[in-house]
Design a protein around this motif. Structure first.
Motif, mmCIF file in Angstrom:
data_model
loop_
_atom_site.group_PDB
_atom_site.id
_atom_site.type_symbol
_atom_site.label_atom_id
_atom_site.label_comp_id
_atom_site.label_asym_id
_atom_site.label_seq_id
_atom_site.Cartn_x
_atom_site.Cartn_y
_atom_site.Cartn_z
ATOM 1 N N LEU A 55 -62.424 -1.420 12.612
ATOM 2 C CA LEU A 55 -61.297 -2.297 12.897
ATOM 3 C C LEU A 55 -61.225 -3.398 11.851
ATOM 4 C CD1 LEU A 55 -61.538 -2.764 16.767
ATOM 5 C CD2 LEU A 55 -59.789 -1.526 15.484
ATOM 6 N N THR A 79 -57.406 4.731 11.005
ATOM 7 C CA THR A 79 -56.884 4.932 12.356
ATOM 8 C C THR A 79 -57.261 6.318 12.852
ATOM 9 O OG1 THR A 79 -55.035 3.495 11.817
ATOM 10 C CG2 THR A 79 -54.809 4.836 13.774
ATOM 11 N N ARG A 82 -60.936 6.407 13.698
ATOM 12 C CA ARG A 82 -61.174 5.728 14.985
ATOM 13 C C ARG A 82 -60.853 6.655 16.136
ATOM 14 N NH1 ARG A 82 -58.734 0.971 12.746
ATOM 15 N NH2 ARG A 82 -56.758 1.346 13.771
ATOM 16 N N TYR A 94 -58.987 -5.106 27.933
ATOM 17 C CA TYR A 94 -57.681 -4.871 27.313
ATOM 18 C C TYR A 94 -56.989 -3.627 27.842
ATOM 19 C CZ TYR A 94 -58.652 -8.483 23.844
ATOM 20 O OH TYR A 94 -58.912 -9.663 23.230
ATOM 21 N N GLU B 276 -51.223 -7.923 22.265
ATOM 22 C CA GLU B 276 -52.519 -7.405 22.655
ATOM 23 C C GLU B 276 -52.479 -5.905 22.905
ATOM 24 O OE1 GLU B 276 -54.651 -10.759 25.074
ATOM 25 O OE2 GLU B 276 -54.564 -8.882 26.207
ATOM 26 N N VAL B 280 -54.480 -2.932 21.064
ATOM 27 C CA VAL B 280 -55.368 -1.973 21.710
ATOM 28 C C VAL B 280 -54.992 -0.558 21.308
ATOM 29 C CG1 VAL B 280 -56.081 -0.979 23.898
ATOM 30 C CG2 VAL B 280 -55.821 -3.438 23.685
ATOM 31 N N LEU B 281 -53.697 -0.282 21.390
ATOM 32 C CA LEU B 281 -53.249 1.062 21.024
ATOM 33 C C LEU B 281 -53.670 1.396 19.600
ATOM 34 C CD1 LEU B 281 -49.663 1.298 22.569
ATOM 35 C CD2 LEU B 281 -51.750 2.473 23.295
ATOM 36 N N ARG B 282 -53.470 0.437 18.699
ATOM 37 C CA ARG B 282 -53.857 0.666 17.306
ATOM 38 C C ARG B 282 -55.362 0.887 17.215
ATOM 39 N NH1 ARG B 282 -53.055 1.653 13.677
ATOM 40 N NH2 ARG B 282 -53.003 0.069 12.061
ATOM 41 N N ALA B 283 -56.144 0.084 17.961
ATOM 42 C CA ALA B 283 -57.601 0.177 17.891
ATOM 43 C C ALA B 283 -58.099 1.529 18.387
ATOM 44 C CB ALA B 283 -58.238 -0.943 18.706
ATOM 45 N N GLN B 287 -51.420 5.620 15.508
ATOM 46 C CA GLN B 287 -50.996 5.276 14.146
ATOM 47 C C GLN B 287 -49.867 4.243 14.145
ATOM 48 O OE1 GLN B 287 -52.365 5.935 11.412
ATOM 49 N NE2 GLN B 287 -53.516 7.837 11.631
ATOM 50 N N ARG B 288 -49.777 3.543 13.030
ATOM 51 C CA ARG B 288 -48.712 2.544 12.882
ATOM 52 C C ARG B 288 -47.334 3.158 13.092
ATOM 53 N NH1 ARG B 288 -50.424 -0.227 7.340
ATOM 54 N NH2 ARG B 288 -50.787 1.958 6.932
ATOM 55 N N ARG B 367 -52.887 -6.282 11.968
ATOM 56 C CA ARG B 367 -54.224 -5.673 12.062
ATOM 57 C C ARG B 367 -54.727 -5.805 13.487
ATOM 58 N NH1 ARG B 367 -57.994 -8.568 8.805
ATOM 59 N NH2 ARG B 367 -59.346 -6.752 9.009
ATOM 60 N N PRO B 368 -55.305 -4.721 14.020
ATOM 61 C CA PRO B 368 -55.731 -4.752 15.424
ATOM 62 C C PRO B 368 -56.732 -5.862 15.734
ATOM 63 C CG PRO B 368 -56.294 -2.654 14.361
ATOM 64 C CD PRO B 368 -55.417 -3.382 13.438
ATOM 65 N N VAL B 369 -57.659 -6.156 14.792
ATOM 66 C CA VAL B 369 -58.615 -7.239 15.082
ATOM 67 C C VAL B 369 -57.899 -8.554 15.350
ATOM 68 C CG1 VAL B 369 -60.954 -7.000 14.249
ATOM 69 C CG2 VAL B 369 -59.078 -7.074 12.602
ATOM 70 N N LEU B 372 -56.206 -8.591 18.693
ATOM 71 C CA LEU B 372 -57.091 -8.632 19.852
ATOM 72 C C LEU B 372 -57.871 -9.930 19.969
ATOM 73 C CD1 LEU B 372 -58.521 -5.019 19.926
ATOM 74 C CD2 LEU B 372 -56.793 -6.057 21.382
ATOM 75 N N ARG B 373 -57.824 -10.751 18.936
ATOM 76 C CA ARG B 373 -58.600 -11.992 19.014
ATOM 77 C C ARG B 373 -57.829 -13.023 19.829
ATOM 78 N NH1 ARG B 373 -61.241 -12.299 14.098
ATOM 79 N NH2 ARG B 373 -59.199 -12.609 13.230
#
Ligand SMILES: Nc1ncnc2c1ncn2[C@@H]1O[C@H](COP(=O)(O)OP(=O)(O)OP(=O)(O)O)[C@@H](O)[C@H]1O
Ligand SMILES: [Mg+2]
Lengths: 216, 374
Positions: A55, A79, A82, A94, B276, B280-283, B287-288, B367-369, B372-373
């Motif tokens: 990530l 991606t 992952r 989440y 958020e 999550v979905l990205r994490a 895909q974008r 960016r997912p990070v 999510l922060r």
């Protein structure tokens, strides 16, 4: 090693200062191994897990997934990696509030043809067969945790990354969650759990301490 | 998934949809209004485009101090017109103010005489003879006000006639417009000279060049006659209507644009709110492009629903407009109107997509990070 960090460094530039959160970490996990990373709050556990989980990119050093250097991959390939290899259980779960438990578990697969019933199976397995159609706000903390675990497993990952898996749970619920993670590990999945909770160690094969940005 | 996300913020989405509805209704119904005006006009005026009116040149005194221009045309003038307008029918018109008696009342109106009245007019009742001998034709407005009928007798300046026909209403762009008057047989009017000459050609284009020829041959030295083409007048009016149409559609477009901005707002708000979830979905490996697709689908759905409701309303409004202006509500389904409806629909979806694109792109590329922060 299924997933490893090699001499990883993570710095954050915040204006004038540069904060070095991870300062040269070597770390790895094998298939079927449960490793606990211990450390006080704010020491960089989540940061380390994010790098392991593709990530976040390390400022320096290498990330290897199944022996392959994945440090320089572009966003698309990361991606995909992952999705194919890594399962996440986030610190705050989440879950998506508008979706039911089952839909949440299925979410990682909806753009690639669905889970083919695996989502329901996994919910049964974590003991939530009767809560499939509940929304997250109708579930307890422990139940959310189990939904999050099921979601992490839906794509049959090689590694499971868990951030504070017992963080918001009471003693009994924590025990149950850790037992389930342990059983996932016994099926051959590598597990990394980062936590400040000593009890996690009891279920793991190995534990390391993260202090001042280095693994001791 | 797109639908469910929209449902979640149903009030806000409904408002954005409402904006689109208003925009579509504005574009489509204003477009239909403009087109209906045009169609109504063409129904009335279209068939006189091939006619030319030649009148004595007005202008009172000659600025060079010559003889004052006359206000009638002589036999020689008519001959000149005939010579210039070969191939077209040339109909010299006489006109005179007369006293018309009917029943026990009387009115003062203009009487016209013209050869071949059947070339210019159609009858509402009775018929229009090719050659008039003993009957008269009554203009539509005059017939309405006097309530005379075909077959009844009238007296025009002390001569008795029988009414052989009531004329249809003539458009005001027609060179000879006897709506308020009466048409009597040739030779019944005392005047030797003609008030005007009507030239009827095969088509508007032919009339155009004929008009030019008449002007060139007769007005070489002095302005003897004035040549007016109906088609020119019609074109002017059409041009104005086109401008009006553009203006109406412009107004509609502005409202659709505003609706687009409100969609932009809805999409921005909802992507910020779902930061958020998207993270999550990205994490977990979405895909974008997939995130982008779902967000665009949401925007398109908003636009489509708004557009569909808007089109439905527009058809209703257009039906009412057509009912009152053309007396046929179903005229709203004419191809030109359908084109307006389709265009408005296309605009609705297009603008929604366009204004959804930026928030969607932004959300998908976060960016997912970061997402999510906390
Ligand atoms: N994007 C960022 N920019 C600047 N500093 C950051 C950023 N992300 C994390 N940090 C800092 O890095 C340090 C480690 O953060 P991290 O979230 O990894 O801690 P943690 O060990 O997971 O803590 P906790 O147990 O409370 O979850 C913290 O001091 C934090 O302030
Ligand atoms: Mg943390």
């Amino acid at each position: 090693m299924i997933l490893e960090l090699e001499d990883a460094v993570k710095r954050y530039d915040s204006g004038e200062e540069t904060l070095t959160v991870i300062d040269g970490v070597d770390f790895g996990v094998e298939r079927g191994e449960f490793v606990t990373v211990m450390g006080p709050s704010g020491c960089g556990k989540t940061t380390m897990l994010n790098m392991l989980g593709l990530l976040d990119e390390p400022s320096e050093g290498t990330v290897r997934l199944k022996g392959e250097d994945v440090t320089g991959l572009d966003e698309r390939e990361r991606t995909r990696a992952r999705k194919e290899s890594i399962g996440f259980v986030f610190q705050y779960f989440y879950l998506i509030p508008s979706l039911t438990a089952e839909e949440n578990v299925e979410a990682p697969t909806v753009f690639s043809g669905g889970s083919g019933g695996r989502a329901a199976e996994l919910l049964e397995k974590v003991g939530l067969g009767d809560r499939k159609d509940h929304k997250p706000n109708e579930l307890s903390g422990g139940q959310k945790q189990r939904v999050a675990l099921a979601r992490a497993l839906v794509n049959e990952p090689d590694v499971l990354l868990a951030d504070e898996p017992t963080g918001n749970l009471d003693k009994g619920t924590s025990k149950r969650a850790l037992e389930q993670i342990r059983s996932v590990c016994d099926e051959g999945v590598g597990v990394v759990a980062v936590t400040h909770d000593e009890r996690v160690k009891e279920y793991s094969d190995r534990d390391v301490q993260l202090d001042d940005g280095v693994v001791v | 998934m797109a639908r469910r996300n929209i449902m979640r913020n149903s009030l806000r989405s409904a408002l954005a949809c409402f904006g689109i509805v208003i925009g579509v209704v504005a574009i489509a119904s204003l477009g239909i209004l403009g087109f209906t005006l045009q169609a109504g006009f063409m129904d009335n005026m279209g068939d006189v485009a091939n006619q030319i009116e030649v009148t004595p040149a007005s202008g009172g005194d000659d600025p060079m101090g010559g003889t004052p221009t006359e206000d009638t045309l002589s036999d020689r003038d008519v001959r000149d017109v005939r010579q210039a307008a070969v191939g077209a029918s040339v109909l010299p018109v006489k006109e005179e103010v007369v006293e018309i008696e009917y029943g026990t009342s009387s009115v003062t109106r203009t009487a016209y005489s013209v050869p071949e009245p059947d070339a210019l007019f159609d009858a509402e009742e009775g018929r229009v003879p090719a050659q008039m001998s003993s009957g008269v034709l009554v203009g539509s407005t005059l017939a309405e006000t006097t309530e005379v009928n075909v077959g009844s007798a009238v007296t025009v300046d002390n001569s008795s006639y029988r009414i052989v026909g009531i004329l249809e209403e003539e458009p005001w762009t027609a060179p000879l417009n006897p709506n308020f008057g009466i048409i009597v047989p040739e030779g019944e009017l005392r005047d030797e000279e003609y008030s005007s000459v009507i030239v009827e050609d095969e088509s508007a284009e032919a009339a155009n060049s004929t008009a030019q020829r008449i002007d060139e041959s007769m007005n070489r030295r002095d302005d003897v006659v004035e040549v007016q083409e109906s088609s020119e007048m019609i074109e002017n009016i059409q041009e104005q209507q086109r401008l009006l149409n553009l203006f109406l559609i412009g107004v509609g477009s502005i409202s659709l644009f505003v609706a687009g901005v409100s969609i932009l707002n809805v999409m921005l708000m909802s992507t910020v709110e779902r930061r958020e979830e998207i993270g999550v979905l990205r994490a977990v490996g979405v895909q974008r492009t997939s995130v982008l697709k779902i967000l665009l689908a949401e925007a398109a759905l908003l636009g489509f629903v708004g557009g569909a409701v808007g089109v439905a309303f527009s058809i209703l409004i257009g039906g009412v407009i057509n009912h009152f202006m053309l007396e046929d509500a179903l005229m709203v389904f004419r191809p030109a109107n359908l084109r307006y409806l389709l265009t408005a629909m296309g605009f609705a979806v297009g603008i929604s997509l366009l204004s959804g694109a930026y928030p969607a792109w932004k959300a998908a590329n976060k960016r997912p990070v970061e997402a999510l922060r906390g």
